[in-house]
Design an enzyme around this catalytic site. Sequence first.
Site, mmCIF file in Angstrom:
data_model
loop_
_atom_site.group_PDB
_atom_site.id
_atom_site.type_symbol
_atom_site.label_atom_id
_atom_site.label_comp_id
_atom_site.label_asym_id
_atom_site.label_seq_id
_atom_site.Cartn_x
_atom_site.Cartn_y
_atom_site.Cartn_z
ATOM 1 N N HIS A 146 3.882 -1.950 3.099
ATOM 2 C CA HIS A 146 4.078 -0.584 2.510
ATOM 3 C C HIS A 146 5.099 -0.647 1.676
ATOM 4 O O HIS A 146 6.472 -0.743 2.418
ATOM 5 C CB HIS A 146 3.871 0.177 3.657
ATOM 6 C CG HIS A 146 2.492 0.238 4.414
ATOM 7 N ND1 HIS A 146 2.364 -0.497 5.379
ATOM 8 C CD2 HIS A 146 1.251 0.970 4.166
ATOM 9 C CE1 HIS A 146 1.083 -0.366 5.905
ATOM 10 N NE2 HIS A 146 0.464 0.338 5.016
ATOM 11 N N ASP A 160 0.561 -1.312 0.145
ATOM 12 C CA ASP A 160 -0.053 -0.091 -0.025
ATOM 13 C C ASP A 160 0.967 1.293 0.023
ATOM 14 O O ASP A 160 1.973 1.264 0.330
ATOM 15 C CB ASP A 160 -0.775 0.037 1.284
ATOM 16 C CG ASP A 160 -2.134 -0.970 1.164
ATOM 17 O OD1 ASP A 160 -2.084 -2.001 0.214
ATOM 18 O OD2 ASP A 160 -2.842 -0.572 2.072
HETATM 19 ZN ZN LIG Z 1 -2.748 3.269 3.139
#
Ligand SMILES: [Zn+2]
Length: 226
Positions: A189, A45
């Site tokens: 991430h 993400d």
């Molecule tokens: Zn996010």
Amino acid sequence: LYTVLCIIFLLFSVVIAFGAGLIQLNYFVKSINKGSNKGISFTFDDGPDSSITPQILDLLNKENVKATFFVIGKKIDPNLLIRIHSEGHTIGNHTFNHSRTIASMSTTSLIKEINACAEKITEVIGKSPQFFRPPYGVTTPRFNRALKQLKMQSIGWTLRSFDTVEKNETVLKKKIISKLKNGTIVLFHDTQTITLNIVPDIIAHCKENGIKIVPLPTLINADPYV
Ligand SMILES: [Zn+2]
């Protein structure tokens, strides 16, 4: 009476907060939080990030692992998005601005946020993602309405890696590895150096233990694009 009303209000607030905040509860929005098939999937993400994302792509390429990237519209660098797509990874929608006030946005504003990201992606790769991951895992009734209107699928996660929080590589790696089982959707991430450092070892662990890392569309049997 006042006390009773206060207690009722408090309980109500707690239910709303939990319902909107815990994606696994499927309280307001029906998210896919794990796969029904064998294997596990990696999701990244908050990118694309000009420094971290290309390095993540390099190491996924080297190990022949296909992942899903939930991108933020305003961060899209067309060349980088084309690279993610052309190397066989899936692209998902993570809104245009990743606003901190997303939980209080109206349905109309949410639709605008999601559409702006979708348009940017379509401009670059010629198709629109079907998969949507709500920023901060926030799922309010308004998200439910927005996603229904847009006919998009909310994708949660089974295992949040905490790669934005944990600073110790060994601790982080151990925590993740101990929780991997068939159907697990892992949330990473592609904005963190620590993620770069732990992903190769996690892939190595999977290979040694016969855990297959498969693309998200395969794990959940769903089409990633319209
Ligand atoms: Zn996010």
